[in-house]
Each structure stands twice: as C-alpha cells, then as structure tokens.
Design an enzyme around this catalytic site. Structure first.
Site, PDB file in Angstrom:
ATOM      1  CE  LYS A   1      19.207  -9.986  -3.715  1.00 25.29           C
ATOM      2  NZ  LYS A   1      18.073 -10.890  -3.538  1.00 25.29           N
TER       3      LYS A   1
ATOM      4  CG  ASP B   1      14.649 -10.531  -2.317  1.00 24.52           C
ATOM      5  OD1 ASP B   1      14.216 -10.435  -3.479  1.00 24.52           O
ATOM      6  OD2 ASP B   1      15.840 -10.337  -2.018  1.00 24.52           O
TER       7      ASP B   1
ATOM      8  N   GLY C   1      17.892 -25.116   2.987  1.00 27.01           N
ATOM      9  CA  GLY C   1      18.903 -24.141   2.578  1.00 27.01           C
ATOM     10  C   GLY C   1      19.067 -23.040   3.609  1.00 27.01           C
TER      11      GLY C   1
ATOM     12  CB  ALA D   1      17.034 -17.555  -1.528  1.00 27.64           C
TER      13      ALA D   1
ATOM     14  NE  ARG E   1      26.801 -28.005   0.902  1.00 24.53           N
ATOM     15  CZ  ARG E   1      27.343 -27.520  -0.206  1.00 24.53           C
ATOM     16  NH1 ARG E   1      27.626 -28.343  -1.210  1.00 24.53           N
ATOM     17  NH2 ARG E   1      27.596 -26.233  -0.326  1.00 24.53           N
TER      18      ARG E   1
ATOM     19  N   GLY F   1       9.683 -20.519  -8.391  1.00 22.87           N
ATOM     20  CA  GLY F   1       9.970 -19.221  -7.781  1.00 22.87           C
ATOM     21  C   GLY F   1       9.723 -18.009  -8.672  1.00 22.87           C
TER      22      GLY F   1
HETATM   23  P1  ATR Z   1      23.583 -17.448  -1.676  1.00 21.72           P
HETATM   24  O1  ATR Z   1      24.138 -16.446  -2.632  1.00 21.72           O
HETATM   25  O2  ATR Z   1      22.090 -17.528  -1.735  1.00 21.72           O
HETATM   26  O3  ATR Z   1      24.081 -17.326  -0.289  1.00 21.72           O
HETATM   27  P2  ATR Z   1      25.032 -19.958  -1.924  1.00 21.72           P
HETATM   28  O4  ATR Z   1      26.112 -19.487  -1.040  1.00 21.72           O
HETATM   29  O5  ATR Z   1      25.384 -20.605  -3.200  1.00 21.72           O
HETATM   30  O6  ATR Z   1      24.014 -18.823  -2.325  1.00 21.72           O
HETATM   31  O7  ATR Z   1      24.181 -21.009  -1.060  1.00 21.72           O
HETATM   32  C1  ATR Z   1      22.807 -21.109  -1.114  1.00 21.72           C
HETATM   33  C2  ATR Z   1      22.356 -22.382  -0.419  1.00 21.72           C
HETATM   34  O8  ATR Z   1      22.531 -23.475  -1.313  1.00 21.72           O
HETATM   35  C3  ATR Z   1      23.097 -22.754   0.840  1.00 21.72           C
HETATM   36  O9  ATR Z   1      22.132 -23.252   1.735  1.00 21.72           O
HETATM   37  C4  ATR Z   1      24.046 -23.854   0.406  1.00 21.72           C
HETATM   38  O10 ATR Z   1      24.400 -24.789   1.410  1.00 21.72           O
HETATM   39  P3  ATR Z   1      25.706 -24.599   2.356  1.00 21.72           P
HETATM   40  O11 ATR Z   1      25.353 -23.579   3.395  1.00 21.72           O
HETATM   41  O12 ATR Z   1      25.944 -25.953   2.903  1.00 21.72           O
HETATM   42  O13 ATR Z   1      26.805 -24.137   1.448  1.00 21.72           O
HETATM   43  C5  ATR Z   1      23.200 -24.538  -0.633  1.00 21.72           C
HETATM   44  N1  ATR Z   1      23.966 -25.310  -1.602  1.00 21.72           N
HETATM   45  C6  ATR Z   1      24.663 -24.820  -2.660  1.00 21.72           C
HETATM   46  N2  ATR Z   1      25.212 -25.817  -3.369  1.00 21.72           N
HETATM   47  C7  ATR Z   1      24.866 -26.977  -2.733  1.00 21.72           C
HETATM   48  C8  ATR Z   1      25.115 -28.366  -2.975  1.00 21.72           C
HETATM   49  N3  ATR Z   1      25.852 -28.780  -4.015  1.00 21.72           N
HETATM   50  N4  ATR Z   1      24.590 -29.266  -2.109  1.00 21.72           N
HETATM   51  C9  ATR Z   1      23.847 -28.870  -1.064  1.00 21.72           C
HETATM   52  N5  ATR Z   1      23.562 -27.590  -0.779  1.00 21.72           N
HETATM   53  C10 ATR Z   1      24.068 -26.648  -1.614  1.00 21.72           C
END
Ligand code: ATR
Length: 295
Positions: free
Chosen positions: A73, A109, A133, A137, A158, A258
């Site tokens: 994206k 989106d 998050g 998204a 996190r 969703g």
């Molecule tokens: P995207 O492709 O949407 O960017 P991603 O990098 O997997 O997907 O992360 C999406 C969200 O899920 C992030 O907010 C991520 O938190 P971090 O910024 O701390 O990485 C959160 N996330 C993914 N796995 C997680 C986990 N096991 N515990 C807590 N948050 C998690």
C-alpha cells in the site's frame, strides 16, 4: 444472468502478497454481476521487487483498476500520476484507477471504515474514541476518526513510539481535535475518566485473528467497562475476543467485527472504477456472502 468473458471484457485486479485468502475476488466479481458490467477481477500475488513491473505491465494491458493490499500500500505510491486527499494524508493507497496520464491512487479504507460505522448507526461526531494499535489499519482508522469531529481521541499501542509517530503525523492535519497517546496500558482507564462508560473503542491490531483467537491487547476489565461500542477490524473469527470482552463488561454494549469495513472499502473502490453505486439491499447480500466464504 449469464456472464461470458469475451474480447471486450475489462480487467480489474488485486495486487498483494499473499492474496490467497482474499475475499475481494468474490466481492468485486459479484459487484460486476449485480451492476451488469462486463468486468472480471483477478488476484495477483506480486513480490515487492516486482511492483514497478507489475504496475507498468498492468497499465499497458489496460487493466481498468486495481486494489492494493498488504504489503504494497505504501510502495505503489511512487508509481502514481495523482492521488486523493486521504491517500496523501494516510500515506497508503489501496485503490488504483487507470487514467490517461497514468495510475491515480485512492484510499478507500478510510471512507470504508466511516461508511461501515454509519451503516451501524454509530456517529463519531462529539464522541470519545479510543484506538488500539498503530499499524497500517490504525493509520486509516485514526485519520477517519480525526476527520469526524470527535470530542476526544486516545491512541494506545504496544510500542508507544509508533503510536506517537502516527498521532503526530495525523493530528497535524486536525489541530482542532483533542487527541493524545496513552503510553501504558495500565493508564488507559484513568485517561478515559472515572465514571465514563460511553467510549467508542476501535481495535486495529491483528491480535485475536484465527488461529490465535484468544489473544487480546488489553485484558483489564476497567478498560472495557468504559466502552459502549467496540469495533474490531478482525473478522475471522466473526465474534472476536475483543468483541466478547466489550459485551461482557455490561448490559447494552455493542460490538462489531471488521467485515463490513472490508465490504465498504470494496464498494467505494468499485464506485471509483465504474461510477456504480451499490444499494443497501445488495450490500447486505454481499456481506452475507463474504461471511459465508469465511466459514
Ligand atoms: P501492519 O501491516 O498493519 O502495519 P503490523 O506491523 O503487524 O501490521 O502491526 C499492526 C499493529 O499490531 C501494530 O500496532 C502492532 O504493535 P507494535 O507497533 O507495537 O508492533 C500490533 N501488534 C502486532 N502484534 C502484536 C502483539 N503480539 N502484541 C501487541 N501488539 C501487536
């Protein structure tokens, strides 16, 4: 009615990696049928280093439009002749339209998210909204929320530095909205206010997605007690751990997954490509069809 592929059939497609589980081919081909348009939609699994070639090739082949999904994206943006306001703010494009001067990029989106809420009768204006998050998204969700004149917005992730970076970038476009990052999960209930129970919460991480259906970013019941309406961008399973936690925290609570957001981003993409607007009744049938295909 009978649809037949001919020498006149127009091509639409999806660009992603992987794409094997995507519901978009079902959705977009059904839309072509519903609107009686001679179009066919296929999914293309393309790796990062092939994006430029894929886009140039698809353009030369007169592909009318494409959806773009994870992880491309952001990468597609450098191949565009133009992009819409939301794509520029969010920094991500999920829809491409073939135009005279090249690909035009859009982000559906964000309008998809807002239209899903509207369909559920959920109004963000004047409301207090907490977003969990800070990934891809969350980017579209936070932009949609900030643009809807909420009373107050909180963002928790996190990794607080990711939340801060996202908030700083997007809140600059909406300086009139009171918005803040909460760094520690334990501080969320207090930040939301002692007696509050009317928050809208939007869960934008992949936690809780099958097969790890019990994963939950926040476990504290004090957090869920303050929520009136919960949205989870996860839709598989249909009833996520987050949705259950919202409903378990008190009577009259509502929670949604969703799938409708995915549907509405697709409806908006189809509208951009063809001008065809899909009615409520067809939207409901498509949502049921998508849910059926997840089983
Ligand atoms: P995207 O492709 O949407 O960017 P991603 O990098 O997997 O997907 O992360 C999406 C969200 O899920 C992030 O907010 C991520 O938190 P971090 O910024 O701390 O990485 C959160 N996330 C993914 N796995 C997680 C986990 N096991 N515990 C807590 N948050 C998690």
């Amino acid at each position: 009615m009978e649809r037949e592929i001919s020498a006149h059939t127009g091509l639409l497609g999806l660009l992603g990696h992987p794409v094997g589980h995507s519901l978009s081919p079902y959705l977009q081909n059904r839309l072509a049928e519903i609107h009686d348009l001679d179009l066919c939609y296929l999914a293309f699994d393309v790796e990062q280093e092939q994006i430029g070639d894929a886009l140039r090739g698809a353009y030369a082949l007169e592909v009318r439009g494409m959806n773009v999904t994870v992880p491309h994206k952001q990468a597609v943006r450098e191949y565009l002749a133009a992009e819409d306001e939301f794509a520029a703010k969010i920094g991500a494009v999920n829809t491409l339209k073939h135009e005279e001067d090249g690909w035009h990029g859009y982000n559906t989106d964000m309008p998809g998210f807002l239209n899903a809420l509207k369909d559920d009768g959920v109004e963000l204006k004047g409301r207090r909204v907490v977003i969990l998050g800070a990934g891809g998204a969350a980017n579209a969700v936070l932009c949609g929320v900030l643009s809807s004149a909420p009373e107050r917005v909180l963002l928790y992730n996190r990794s607080p530095e990711n939340a801060q970076a996202l908030m700083s970038r997007l809140s600059a476009f909406y300086p009139q909205v009171e918005a803040a990052v909460v760094k520690e999960a334990a501080d969320l209930p207090e930040a939301m206010g002692g007696g509050a129970d009317d928050w809208i919460a939007i869960q934008t991480t992949s936690l809780g997605m099958a097969p790890n259906v019990d994963a939950l970013l926040i476990k504290d019941r004090d957090f869920y007690r303050r929520i009136e309406t919960g949205y989870d961008i996860v839709f598989n399973p249909a009833d996520t751990a987050f949705m259950k936690a919202v409903r378990a925290s008190g009577a009259g609570k509502r929670s949604f997954n969703g799938l409708k957001m995915l549907l509405y981003q697709g409806l908006r993409s189809f509208e951009i490509w063809t001008g065809a607007v899909t009615g409520q009744e067809d939207a409901r049938e498509l949502l049921a069809g998508m849910a059926e295909r997840l089983k």
